[in-house]
Design an enzyme around this catalytic site. Structure first.
Site, PDB file in Angstrom:
ATOM      1  N   LYS A  81     -11.145   4.133   4.998  1.00 23.29           N
ATOM      2  CA  LYS A  81     -11.412   3.077   4.221  1.00 23.29           C
ATOM      3  C   LYS A  81     -13.350   2.973   4.206  1.00 23.29           C
ATOM      4  CE  LYS A  81      -8.024   0.121   5.091  1.00 23.29           C
ATOM      5  NZ  LYS A  81      -7.459  -0.866   5.716  1.00 23.29           N
TER       6      LYS A  81
ATOM      7  N   LYS B   4     -13.809   4.498  17.924  1.00 25.73           N
ATOM      8  CA  LYS B   4     -15.314   3.439  17.196  1.00 25.73           C
ATOM      9  C   LYS B   4     -15.676   2.550  18.007  1.00 25.73           C
ATOM     10  CE  LYS B   4     -11.533   1.683  13.623  1.00 25.73           C
ATOM     11  NZ  LYS B   4     -10.515   0.611  12.835  1.00 25.73           N
TER      12      LYS B   4
ATOM     13  N   LYS C 295      -9.658  12.515   9.108  1.00 24.95           N
ATOM     14  CA  LYS C 295      -8.724  11.536   7.862  1.00 24.95           C
ATOM     15  C   LYS C 295      -9.909  10.825   7.269  1.00 24.95           C
ATOM     16  CE  LYS C 295      -7.894   7.181   9.761  1.00 24.95           C
ATOM     17  NZ  LYS C 295      -7.812   6.204  10.232  1.00 24.95           N
TER      18      LYS C 295
HETATM   19  P1  TYM Z   1      -5.499   0.582   7.681  1.00 23.77           P
HETATM   20  O1  TYM Z   1      -6.149  -1.051   7.122  1.00 23.77           O
HETATM   21  O2  TYM Z   1      -6.741   1.319   8.442  1.00 23.77           O
HETATM   22  O3  TYM Z   1      -4.425   1.412   6.587  1.00 23.77           O
HETATM   23  C1  TYM Z   1      -3.400   0.866   6.256  1.00 23.77           C
HETATM   24  C2  TYM Z   1      -2.508   1.903   6.192  1.00 23.77           C
HETATM   25  O4  TYM Z   1      -2.815   2.968   5.730  1.00 23.77           O
HETATM   26  C3  TYM Z   1      -2.169   4.087   6.795  1.00 23.77           C
HETATM   27  N1  TYM Z   1      -3.557   5.293   6.244  1.00 23.77           N
HETATM   28  C4  TYM Z   1      -3.388   6.392   5.670  1.00 23.77           C
HETATM   29  N2  TYM Z   1      -2.262   7.173   5.819  1.00 23.77           N
HETATM   30  C5  TYM Z   1      -2.560   8.228   5.116  1.00 23.77           C
HETATM   31  N3  TYM Z   1      -3.896   9.284   5.335  1.00 23.77           N
HETATM   32  C6  TYM Z   1      -4.568   8.534   6.097  1.00 23.77           C
HETATM   33  N4  TYM Z   1      -5.543   8.921   5.844  1.00 23.77           N
HETATM   34  C7  TYM Z   1      -4.552   7.046   6.327  1.00 23.77           C
HETATM   35  N5  TYM Z   1      -5.408   5.805   6.427  1.00 23.77           N
HETATM   36  C8  TYM Z   1      -4.815   5.151   6.502  1.00 23.77           C
HETATM   37  C9  TYM Z   1      -2.496   3.615   8.055  1.00 23.77           C
HETATM   38  O5  TYM Z   1      -1.909   4.367   8.299  1.00 23.77           O
HETATM   39  C10 TYM Z   1      -2.222   1.938   7.584  1.00 23.77           C
HETATM   40  O6  TYM Z   1      -0.566   2.480   7.464  1.00 23.77           O
HETATM   41  N6  TYM Z   1      -4.093  -1.994  12.818  1.00 23.77           N
HETATM   42  C11 TYM Z   1      -3.035  -1.257  11.101  1.00 23.77           C
HETATM   43  C12 TYM Z   1      -3.113  -2.320  10.599  1.00 23.77           C
HETATM   44  C13 TYM Z   1      -1.999  -3.598  10.890  1.00 23.77           C
HETATM   45  C14 TYM Z   1      -0.428  -3.245  11.043  1.00 23.77           C
HETATM   46  C15 TYM Z   1      -0.440  -4.259  11.821  1.00 23.77           C
HETATM   47  C16 TYM Z   1      -0.041  -2.163  10.653  1.00 23.77           C
HETATM   48  C17 TYM Z   1      -2.370  -4.704  11.673  1.00 23.77           C
HETATM   49  N7  TYM Z   1      -0.931  -4.640  11.276  1.00 23.77           N
HETATM   50  C18 TYM Z   1       1.741  -4.668  11.691  1.00 23.77           C
HETATM   51  C19 TYM Z   1       1.683  -2.233  10.705  1.00 23.77           C
HETATM   52  C20 TYM Z   1       1.989  -3.901  11.437  1.00 23.77           C
HETATM   53  C21 TYM Z   1      -4.592  -0.177   9.790  1.00 23.77           C
HETATM   54  O7  TYM Z   1      -5.612  -0.950  10.165  1.00 23.77           O
HETATM   55  O8  TYM Z   1      -4.499  -0.112   8.731  1.00 23.77           O
END
Ligand code: TYM
Length: 337
Positions: free
Chosen positions: A204, A120, A201
Site C-alpha cells: 500500500k 519497517k 510484494k
Molecule cells: P494489511 O492492511 O497490510 O493488508 C490487508 C490484507 O491484505 C493482504 N495483503 C496481500 N495479499 C496478497 N498480496 C499482497 N501483495 C498483499 N498485501 C497485503 C494482507 O496479508 C492482509 O490479509 N496486520 C494486518 C492487519 C491486521 C489483521 C488483524 C489481519 C491487524 N489485525 C487481525 C487479520 C487479523 C495487515 O497489516 O494487513
C-alpha cells in the site's frame, strides 16, 4: 436457523486504513472473505490502531477518511452486513485492554524476531513502541473473538504464528481461555507482487508513492491500463508458471484468481500467445472486476448515514463478544474482586 449460525466457525480478519488499498489486498484477503462468507460467522475489522504505528501516514483527517474508505470498500467488494460484522477497531476498547494483558505474557525475544518489525523499523529514525508491539495487538484482535480462522495474505503468516504462540502460553499459565486460531491462505494469489518490481510484494505504501507499482481498487481505467501494460516482464515468451519470470507469473496469477480459472486452464489459454495479449486480456479482467466495485463504492459513500449505521451495529456486536472474552481473561488472571 440461529443454531446453525452458532455452529459455524468464526472468521476474523482486517485491513489497515492507510495507503492505497490495492488488488493484492483484494486477491489475497478481501475476495477470499467474500467467497467464504456463507460458510462462516465472519467478523471484519478496520484496524485503525495498527495504522498509528507508522506515524508519517497519520494525519487525523487522513485517518478518518481512510477508515470510511476501507469500510465502504469492504461493502463494495461484496461483504454483506447481513452475513458479516464490520467494525472499527478503536471503537471497541477491549482490543487495547487485551493487548496489555497479553503483553505481560509475551517474551520480548518473540517480538524482536518478527521480520515485518525488523524491516519497517530499519527505515525509521525513531521507532515507536507501538510498532514493536504490533503483533500483540493483532493477537488481541484475533483472540478476543474466539476465532477459528484468519483469512489473510501470506505476509501475515508470522503474525498468525505468534498469535498461536501467545495464546498457548497464556493458556499454559492461566488455564484454557483462548481458542488456537489457524491462518487461511489462498493456494494461488496469497502474495501478489509489485507490477513494476515483481521481486517485492505489492504494498500500500509503495502504491501511494509510485504510479505503476500497484492497481488501487479505486484507480481510473487509464491508470489501470497503464500499470498493467507497462508491468515488468522479460524478453522471452514463456507463459508456463514453472518457467515464467516473476513479473509474468504475477500477471498469470492475477488472471487465474480474478477469472476463477485453474492453472492448467490459464496455461492452455495463453500457450503460444505473447505478453501483449496476456496484458490486454488482464486489463479487461481487472476492469470487469473493479467497475462494479467502484460503482457500488460510489453509491455507498453517497448514501447519507448508511455506512455509519452498519459500523454502529458492527461495533455493538463486536463489543458484546469482546467484553465477554475480557471478563473471562480477567477472571483467570485474578483481576476481579
Ligand atoms: P494489511 O492492511 O497490510 O493488508 C490487508 C490484507 O491484505 C493482504 N495483503 C496481500 N495479499 C496478497 N498480496 C499482497 N501483495 C498483499 N498485501 C497485503 C494482507 O496479508 C492482509 O490479509 N496486520 C494486518 C492487519 C491486521 C489483521 C488483524 C489481519 C491487524 N489485525 C487481525 C487479520 C487479523 C495487515 O497489516 O494487513
Amino acid at each position: 436457523m440461529k443454531e446453525n449460525v452458532e455452529k459455524k466457525k468464526r472468521v476474523f480478519s482486517g485491513v489497515q486504513p492507510t495507503g492505497q488499498i490495492h488488488i493484492g489486498n483484494y486477491v489475497g484477503a478481501i475476495s477470499l472473505w467474500v467467497e467464504n462468507q456463507d460458510l462462516y460467522d465472519n467478523i471484519f475489522c478496520i484496524v485503525d490502531l495498527h495504522s498509528l504505528t507508522i506515524p508519517e501516514n497519520i494525519a487525523p483527517e487522513y485517518l478518518r477518511r481512510k477508515v470510511r474508505e476501507v469500510a465502504a470498500l469492504y461493502l463494495a467488494c461484496g461483504i454483506d452486513p447481513e452475513k458479516s460484522t464490520i467494525f472499527v477497531q478503536s471503537q471497541v476498547p477491549e482490543h487495547a485492554e487485551l493487548t496489555w494483558l497479553l503483553n505481560c505474557v509475551t517474551p520480548i525475544g518473540w517480538l524482536e524476531r518478527m521480520t515485518q518489525y525488523k524491516s519497517k523499523s530499519a527505515e525509521m529514525e525513531t521507532v515507536g513502541t507501538g510498532l514493536f508491539d504490533y503483533p500483540v495487538l493483532m493477537a488481541a484482535d484475533i483472540l478476543l473473538y474466539d476465532t477459528d480462522l484468519v483469512p489473510v495474505g501470506d505476509d501475515q503468516k508470522q503474525h498468525i504464528e505468534i498469535t498461536r504462540d501467545i495464546a498457548q502460553r497464556f493458556n499454559h499459565l492461566y488455564g484454557e481461555v483462548f481458542k488456537i486460531p489457524d491462518g487461511l491462505f489462498r493456494e494461488s494469489g496469497a502474495r501478489i507482487m509489485g507490477l513494476d518490481t515483481p521481486e517485492v510484494k505489492m504494498s500500500k505504501s509503495l502504491g501511494e508513492m509510485k504510479k505503476r507499482h500497484s492497481i488501487g481498487l479505486l484507480d481510473s481505467e487509464e491508470d489501470i491500463r497503464d500499470a498493467i501494460m507497462r508491468a515488468t516482464t522479460d524478453s522471452n515468451m514463456e507463459t508456463r508458471y514453472e518457467y515464467a519470470s516473476p513479473g509474468v507469473k504475477n500477471l498469470l496469477v492475477l488472471y487465474e484468481v480474478l477469472t476463477g480459472s485453474s492453472r492448467e486452464e490459464v496455461e492452455e489459454h495463453f500457450s503460444g500467445k505473447n505478453y501483449g495479449t496476456l496484458k490486454k486480456e488482464l486489463v479487461e479482467v481487472v476492469l470487469d472486476t473493479l467497475r462494479p466495485i467502484q460503482q457500488k463504492y460510489n453509491e455507498i459513500v453517497n448514501e447519507e448515514g448508511y455506512l455509519d449505521n452498519i459500523l454502529n451495529e458492527g461495533r455493538m456486536r463486536a463489543k458484546e463478544i469482546a467484553s465477554a472474552t475480557i471478563a473471562r481473561v480477567k477472571e483467570h488472571m485474578g483481576l476481579t474482586l
